[in-house]
Design a protein around this motif. Structure first.
Motif, PDB file in Angstrom:
ATOM      1  N   HIS A  25       3.623   7.285   3.280  1.00  0.00           N
ATOM      2  CA  HIS A  25       4.142   7.011   2.573  1.00  0.00           C
ATOM      3  C   HIS A  25       4.639   5.683   3.413  1.00  0.00           C
ATOM      4  N   THR A  26       5.635   5.425   4.010  1.00  0.00           N
ATOM      5  CA  THR A  26       5.748   4.329   5.393  1.00  0.00           C
ATOM      6  C   THR A  26       4.125   3.591   5.295  1.00  0.00           C
ATOM      7  N   ARG A  29       3.653   2.147   1.691  1.00  0.00           N
ATOM      8  CA  ARG A  29       4.413   1.699   1.012  1.00  0.00           C
ATOM      9  C   ARG A  29       5.066  -0.477   1.577  1.00  0.00           C
ATOM     10  N   ARG A  30       4.321  -0.354   3.000  1.00  0.00           N
ATOM     11  CA  ARG A  30       4.398  -1.639   3.441  1.00  0.00           C
ATOM     12  C   ARG A  30       2.911  -2.393   2.709  1.00  0.00           C
ATOM     13  N   ARG A  32       1.896  -1.592  -0.049  1.00  0.00           N
ATOM     14  CA  ARG A  32       2.056  -2.335  -1.618  1.00  0.00           C
ATOM     15  C   ARG A  32       2.940  -3.247  -2.270  1.00  0.00           C
ATOM     16  N   GLU A  33       4.137  -3.284  -0.781  1.00  0.00           N
ATOM     17  CA  GLU A  33       5.024  -4.898  -0.792  1.00  0.00           C
ATOM     18  C   GLU A  33       3.977  -5.780  -0.669  1.00  0.00           C
ATOM     19  N   SER A 321       1.493   6.610  -3.809  1.00  0.00           N
ATOM     20  CA  SER A 321       2.201   5.333  -3.552  1.00  0.00           C
ATOM     21  C   SER A 321       2.808   4.590  -4.948  1.00  0.00           C
ATOM     22  N   ARG A 324       6.057   5.908  -5.150  1.00  0.00           N
ATOM     23  CA  ARG A 324       7.299   6.133  -5.032  1.00  0.00           C
ATOM     24  C   ARG A 324       7.883   4.695  -4.567  1.00  0.00           C
ATOM     25  N   ASP A 325       7.145   3.504  -5.427  1.00  0.00           N
ATOM     26  CA  ASP A 325       7.526   2.627  -6.336  1.00  0.00           C
ATOM     27  C   ASP A 325       8.416   1.973  -7.108  1.00  0.00           C
ATOM     28  N   ASP A 333      12.912   5.864  -1.989  1.00  0.00           N
ATOM     29  CA  ASP A 333      12.920   7.086  -1.466  1.00  0.00           C
ATOM     30  C   ASP A 333      13.862   8.142  -1.112  1.00  0.00           C
TER      31      ASP A 333
END
Length: 405
Positions: A25-26, A29-30, A32-33, A321, A324-325, A333
């Motif tokens: 997840h972490t 997220r990084r 995806r940003e 991903s 959690r967008d 989150d």
């Protein structure tokens, strides 16, 4: 973006998929940003953002990767595992997919599954009543694994006492549905696939000789009258149904209970108001889903995140991903059973012709099992928090130690 403006040589940033296995997840997220898409290898990419992930299953420029390509890309050695994945309807398209999936369409209809609701609740209550009291136990093994296995046994007409046996084989075979094929475990997966094939083939053959009042008999009688696929293929399709009906629900339900117990106010809310249960199920499936990716094959050029994907590109879409967008969910989150921004069709079950055939059954099992648990064991405590392992395919869950005082 106009596709003519995209440089031919433009390629997404390269990522080693092994680095995503821990704390996905972490890491997602990084990524995806900054990126809508990353690559694992030449012509092998991962889409990260909700708008692209949710659109892919119905985009006419992509199709479900077929079994032959799946086996080739994962370098699965010839044998039972390879033949199974080359053939099952989960990795099929068009008329072949419809014919194989159609064998089970009536059985998995909304009306037929709803008729089983009372029986599902009864099985769940029986399992909860038999859980240990006053001593620690593994919730995954004692309840989360039992319910879907026993229900799929009842559903097909297999002996309920066999459920633990064939479920253990399914868990081994399901290890093959992952972005990184576990080559070191191949002998275990192959042995399980061989044993599971023999078990189902024997069950079907016995029903041709002596039909019973169950789904396997109905399927076998229909097949004998009109053998639209070879017998080995029929066995493979039944195995596909069992895989879909046991492993993902096992992990999904265990994570649902774990998340609620980690949020005591939400556990108590569900106890007080059972109308919150469907929302709790949806939220757990969003927050830490048992399925991480869906694999598509690009059949015509398309653009994602400023990159042109050519025909033949393997496109993995990260449901993990996308769920959690922040573009799709407020405060993604946070685990919140009161969330109101779930789409009408939960993305975890896919979309289009390949939307999960067992969606209604899986939801109902989880809902009725949770209702039984909060009613009969409201004081269950979480001792060891489980972890969902992996970022794609069918994810695995670790031990979940609990105690009922």
């Amino acid at each position: 973006m106009n596709m003519q403006q995209i440089p031919e040589a433009a390629v997404p940033p390269r990522v080693d998929p092994h680095t995503l296995m821990d704390d996905p997840h972490t890491k997602l997220r990084r990524l995806r940003e900054d990126h809508a898409i990353v690559s694992f290898a030449d012509n092998h990419v991962l889409a990260l953002r909700a708008e692209d992930v949710f659109a892919a299953p119905t985009d006419p420029r992509t199709k479900q990767i077929d079994g032959i390509d799946y086996v080739r890309l994962n370098k699965i050695p010839a044998g039972y595992v390879a033949r199974l994945f080359e053939d099952i309807f989960l990795f099929g398209n068009d008329e072949t997919h419809r014919a194989k999936r159609g064998l089970f369409a009536r059985a998995f209809s909304f009306q037929n599954i709803r008729r089983r609701q009372t029986g599902i609740r009864a099985v769940a209550e029986d399992i909860v009543a038999g859980l240990p009291r006053g001593e620690p136990f593994d919730f995954v093994e004692a309840m989360a694994a039992r319910l879907p296995a026993e229900m799929i046994a009842d559903f097909l007409g297999l002996p309920r006492l066999d459920s633990r046996y064939f479920a253990s084989l399914v868990y081994d075979v399901a290890m093959a549905i992952t972005p990184i094929y576990p080559t070191a475990m191949h002998d275990t997966i192959e042995a399980a696939a061989r044993e599971l094939f023999t078990y189902i083939a024997d069950a079907l053959t016995s029903r041709l000789k002596a039909p019973q009042d169950d789904l396997l008999s109905a399927i076998m009688v229909d097949w004998h009258e009109d053998p639209v696929i070879p017998f080995d293929s029929l066995v493979h399709q039944v195995i596909a149904v069992i895989i879909g009906g046991t492993d993902t629900t096992r992990a999904g339900f265990a994570m649902l209970v774990s998340l609620l117990l980690q949020h005591p106010e939400q556990w108590e809310a569900v106890q007080q108001d059972h109308s919150l249960i469907p929302g709790a199920v949806s939220e757990a499936l969003r927050y830490d889903p048992p399925v991480g990716t869906i694999t598509r094959l690009v059949t015509a050029p398309l653009e994602i995140g400023g990159f042109r994907l050519q025909k033949g590109t393997i496109l993995k879409v990260s449901v993990l991903s996308a769920l959690r967008d922040p573009a799709a969910y407020a405060q993604p989150d946070e685990f919140d059973i009161h969330r109101t921004d779930h789409p009408r069709l939960h993305p975890i079950f896919g979309n289009g012709p390949h939307r999960c055939i067992g969606e209604v059954l899986a939801k109902l099992e989880m809902q009725e099992a949770l209702a039984a648990l909060v009613s009969a064991a409201p004081d269950i405590r979480l001792i060891d928090v489980p972890t969902m392992i992996g970022f794609g395919g069918i994810r695995q869950i670790t031990r979940m130690t609990t105690k009922i005082d």
